[in-house]
Each structure stands twice: as structure tokens, then as C-alpha cells.
Design an enzyme around this catalytic site. Structure first.
Site, PDB file in Angstrom:
ATOM      1  N   SER A  63       0.798  -1.240   0.000  1.00 14.39           N
ATOM      2  CA  SER A  63       0.000   0.000   0.000  1.00 14.39           C
ATOM      3  C   SER A  63       0.824   1.281   0.000  1.00 14.39           C
ATOM      4  O   SER A  63       0.252   2.360  -0.156  1.00 14.39           O
ATOM      5  CB  SER A  63      -0.926   0.025   1.208  1.00 14.39           C
ATOM      6  OG  SER A  63      -2.030  -0.792   0.965  1.00 14.39           O
ATOM      7  N   LYS A  66       0.445   3.467  -2.890  1.00 15.66           N
ATOM      8  CA  LYS A  66      -0.708   4.380  -3.020  1.00 15.66           C
ATOM      9  C   LYS A  66      -0.290   5.841  -2.893  1.00 15.66           C
ATOM     10  O   LYS A  66      -0.995   6.739  -3.354  1.00 15.66           O
ATOM     11  CB  LYS A  66      -1.755   4.047  -1.950  1.00 15.66           C
ATOM     12  CG  LYS A  66      -2.385   2.656  -2.116  1.00 15.66           C
ATOM     13  CD  LYS A  66      -3.252   2.297  -0.907  1.00 15.66           C
ATOM     14  CE  LYS A  66      -3.852   0.903  -1.030  1.00 15.66           C
ATOM     15  NZ  LYS A  66      -4.532   0.489   0.236  1.00 15.66           N
ATOM     16  N   TYR A 188      -3.814  -2.228 -10.155  1.00 14.11           N
ATOM     17  CA  TYR A 188      -3.704  -2.017  -8.704  1.00 14.11           C
ATOM     18  C   TYR A 188      -2.792  -3.085  -8.073  1.00 14.11           C
ATOM     19  O   TYR A 188      -1.882  -2.781  -7.299  1.00 14.11           O
ATOM     20  CB  TYR A 188      -5.109  -2.047  -8.089  1.00 14.11           C
ATOM     21  CG  TYR A 188      -5.124  -2.060  -6.585  1.00 14.11           C
ATOM     22  CD1 TYR A 188      -5.015  -0.882  -5.851  1.00 14.11           C
ATOM     23  CD2 TYR A 188      -5.238  -3.266  -5.873  1.00 14.11           C
ATOM     24  CE1 TYR A 188      -5.027  -0.905  -4.462  1.00 14.11           C
ATOM     25  CE2 TYR A 188      -5.250  -3.287  -4.491  1.00 14.11           C
ATOM     26  CZ  TYR A 188      -5.137  -2.103  -3.790  1.00 14.11           C
ATOM     27  OH  TYR A 188      -5.136  -2.126  -2.416  1.00 14.11           O
ATOM     28  N   TYR A 240      -4.562   3.684   8.292  1.00 13.38           N
ATOM     29  CA  TYR A 240      -5.939   3.194   8.409  1.00 13.38           C
ATOM     30  C   TYR A 240      -6.497   3.505   9.792  1.00 13.38           C
ATOM     31  O   TYR A 240      -6.377   4.637  10.266  1.00 13.38           O
ATOM     32  CB  TYR A 240      -6.007   1.688   8.078  1.00 13.38           C
ATOM     33  CG  TYR A 240      -5.188   1.340   6.864  1.00 13.38           C
ATOM     34  CD1 TYR A 240      -5.550   1.846   5.629  1.00 13.38           C
ATOM     35  CD2 TYR A 240      -4.038   0.574   6.941  1.00 13.38           C
ATOM     36  CE1 TYR A 240      -4.797   1.570   4.505  1.00 13.38           C
ATOM     37  CE2 TYR A 240      -3.273   0.288   5.820  1.00 13.38           C
ATOM     38  CZ  TYR A 240      -3.663   0.795   4.612  1.00 13.38           C
ATOM     39  OH  TYR A 240      -2.914   0.531   3.515  1.00 13.38           O
ATOM     40  N   VAL A 258       1.223  -3.822   3.837  1.00 13.55           N
ATOM     41  CA  VAL A 258       1.184  -5.133   4.495  1.00 13.55           C
ATOM     42  C   VAL A 258       2.427  -5.983   4.225  1.00 13.55           C
ATOM     43  O   VAL A 258       2.568  -7.068   4.783  1.00 13.55           O
ATOM     44  CB  VAL A 258      -0.087  -5.960   4.149  1.00 13.55           C
ATOM     45  CG1 VAL A 258      -1.326  -5.359   4.788  1.00 13.55           C
ATOM     46  CG2 VAL A 258      -0.263  -6.121   2.658  1.00 13.55           C
TER      47      VAL A 258
HETATM   48  N1  GLN Z   1      -2.410  -5.136  -1.947  1.00 11.41           N
HETATM   49  C1  GLN Z   1      -2.940  -5.057  -0.635  1.00 11.41           C
HETATM   50  C2  GLN Z   1      -4.453  -5.151  -0.630  1.00 11.41           C
HETATM   51  O1  GLN Z   1      -5.081  -4.607  -1.472  1.00 11.41           O
HETATM   52  C3  GLN Z   1      -2.474  -3.794  -0.004  1.00 11.41           C
HETATM   53  C4  GLN Z   1      -2.987  -3.603   1.419  1.00 11.41           C
HETATM   54  C5  GLN Z   1      -2.012  -2.896   2.319  1.00 11.41           C
HETATM   55  O2  GLN Z   1      -0.802  -2.861   2.110  1.00 11.41           O
HETATM   56  N2  GLN Z   1      -2.530  -2.388   3.418  1.00 11.41           N
HETATM   57  O3  GLN Z   1      -5.049  -5.766   0.205  1.00 11.41           O
END
Ligand code: GLN
Length: 304
Positions: A63, A66, A188, A240, A258
Site C-alpha cells: 500500500s 498508493k 492495482y 488506516y 502489508v
Molecule cells: N495489496 C494489498 C491489498 O489490497 C495492499 C494492502 C495494504 O498494504 N494495506 O489488500
């Protein structure tokens, strides 16, 4: 400031406290990573690099990508973007479906999965080959051909992308999604599967510590005002439903993934990336957060 000494001290302290979590397993391929890995790299605004541990080993940025996609879209779409995605902390898990229904298809912010999908959808509308553009963008802002997409991680996530696919269809039902769901999910998942080491990750967000100007690309990536807004979003939404806790403990704009990475900036001073794969129940890296908490404690400054 002797950043090298500081980072080594933080590294040793985290190693000796050794707080534990669990390596992500909802993307099965991520579970094959050694949970003991731990690296820190700090990059100052002259481009000096300070590192400790496994800071040169590539890992899945997930993530954290992003931040890069948001930057690309914020630059291209300007204010128009903020009618498609909100700028409020979510207080919910990053993949919540219930929240998207409650918010009538306008995701709370660009860092939860629904918001990031809106961003990737916008990139899909704009570019014929969005993943190539994203790759080129990250290489450009880092001043290095550093991006590698891990095909195994990508395939593994694609095999388990039911929730993200559901979010995309939900967005489509609310007319906040223009392209084919499959195409956007593919892009994505590709950008989530990018691997970078801590040094290159810190370099790739260095422009956010420098009012939008990249010392590597030698140009303004975004205006000072856009850089400030992205930093504000990282501070309020980057972790988050643990964003308040990160602001409380660390006090820097940051973003987690993650894969166990955390990237953060100290405006006008440095950018930093920490990696340790074991996560807490909110999906954020236990050791990476502790490392940044100790760092700002020892520095005696953060944003606050
Ligand atoms: N690719 C992961 C997902 O969409 C990314 C989530 C994350 O890093 N928090 O679940």
C-alpha cells in the site's frame, strides 16, 4: 546531526526489545518472507544515505505505492479528484466494504483500498499503459531504475482479490469507477507488488520532505501546496484505523504496507523507510512503527 549513529542505536534497541507480530498471509506469497528481516534507511535532502540492517534488500511495498499513485493523480486531476474521494480518516480496516456502502460510493480517503482503486481507475482513464507510467514515475522520482514487480506476489494477490474486486464493483454501482474492473484490479495489484529496498523507497518519497521538489529527478514533482496536502493525508490516514496512534507515537506523515514497510517524511529534513514483515492486527508493521517512535523520541522533534 549524526543520523548514522542514531539509526544504529534505534536498530539495536528495537532488536533487543524484539516486539513480535504476524507476517501477512491473506496474500499467501507474502507469508514466504522471513519475519526476522529488519532494515532502516534515512535519506537527507542532500541525498546522503544512512542505513542499518536489511536496508538494501527489496521487499513488497504494497500500500505504500498508493502514495505514488495519489501523487500522479493529484498532479494531473487537481481539485477534480476530491469529488471522487474524500479526505477523512476512515477509522475502519483498509478493505472495509460496509464503509463504502455507508459512504454511498465515495471512499473516505485515497489510502484505504476503495480510495486507492478510484485513484488507479483515474490513472487507467488517463494512460494507455498505466503500470508502465507508474513504474516510470517511481524510477524518475528516485533517480534510479529501481522498480521491480514481483510476479509471484502479483499472481498470489490476483488469486485472492475477491474483496478488492467487490469494492470495485461497488464503486461502479455508485458511478464512481469508469474502467473495466479487471483492468483496474490488474494495475492495482501490479503496483502493490512493486519491490523496493528501504533506500530506494525513502528516495522515492523524498520530494514530499522537500516541498514537492525531487533532488533526484531535479524538478518539481508537485507544487508545494499539493505536497503539503499529501503529507496531511499521510498523517491523518496513512495507517488506516491506527492513524491516530501513529500520529500520537511518531508524529510524522507516513504510510504503511502489508509487506511490513513504513515510509515517512520529516518535512525539510529527511525521508525514511523502515521494513519488518511482522504486522499487528491492524496490518501495520510492529517493529517499523516502534523504530520510528524511538527515532522521533531521540531526535526530540517530529511535526509537533
Ligand atoms: N495489496 C494489498 C491489498 O489490497 C495492499 C494492502 C495494504 O498494504 N494495506 O489488500
Amino acid at each position: 546531526m549524526d543520523y548514522q549513529h542514531l539509526i544504529e542505536e534505534v536498530y539495536q534497541e528495537v532488536r533487543s526489545k524484539d516486539p513480535r507480530g504476524k507476517v501477512a498471509n491473506y496474500i499467501p506469497e507474502l507469508e514466504s518472507v522471513d519475519g526476522e528481516k529488519f532494515g532502516i534507511a534515512l535519506v537527507d535532502l542532500e541525498g546522503n544515505v544512512f542505513g542499518a540492517g536489511d536496508y538494501q534488500e527489496p521487499f513488497s511495498i504494497q500500500s505504500i505505492s498508493k502514495v505514488h499513485t495519489l501523487t500522479m493523480v493529484a498532479h494531473v486531476f487537481h481539485e477534480k479528484l476530491w469529488s471522487k474521494v474524500n479526505v477523512e480518516p476512515s477509522g475502519n480496516p483498509f478493505n472495509s466494504i460496509a464503509q463504502l456502502e455507508f459512504e454511498k460510493g465515495i471512499p473516505r480517503n485515497p489510502f484505504i483500498n476503495a480510495g486507492a482503486l478510484v485513484i488507479t481507475d483515474a490513472l487507467t482513464s488517463k494512460f494507455e499503459n498505466p503500470i508502465e507510467k507508474i513504474t516510470r514515475f517511481i524510477n524518475d522520482v528516485s533517480g534510479k531504475e529501481c522498480v521491480k514487480i514481483n510476479q509471484d506476489v502479483m499472481d498470489s494477490e490476483l488469486d485472492h482479490s475477491e474483496r478488492n474486486t467487490a469494492l470495485a464493483y461497488f464503486l461502479k454501482a455508485y458511478k464512481n469507477f469508469d474502467n473495466k474492473v479487471e483492468d483496474v484490479i490488474n494495475t492495482y495489484v501490479s503496483h502493490c507488488s512493486i519491490e523496493l529496498c528501504c533506500v530506494d523507497l525513502a528516495r522515492s518519497i523524498s520530494f514530499l520532505a522537500n516541498d514537492g521538489y525531487s533532488i533526484y529527478a531535479k524538478r518539481e514533482i508537485v507544487t508545494e501546496s499539493v505536497a503539503r496536502r499529501i503529507n496531511a493525508l499521510m498523517l491523518t490516514c496513512g495507517f488506516y484505523d491506527e492513524s491516530g496512534e501513529f500520529a500520537f507515537r511518531v508524529g510524522l506523515p507516513g504510510k504503511s504496507g502489508v509487506g511490513g514497510g513504513v515510509a515517512a517524511v520529516m518535512p525539510h529534513k529527511f525521508s525514511i523507510a523502515v521494513w519488518s514483515p511482522e504486522l499487528n492486527e491492524k496490518g501495520n508493521s510492529v517493529k517499523s512503527i516502534l523504530a520510528l517512535e524511538l527515532l522521533t523520541d531521540k531526535l526530540k522533534f517530529s511535526l509537533f
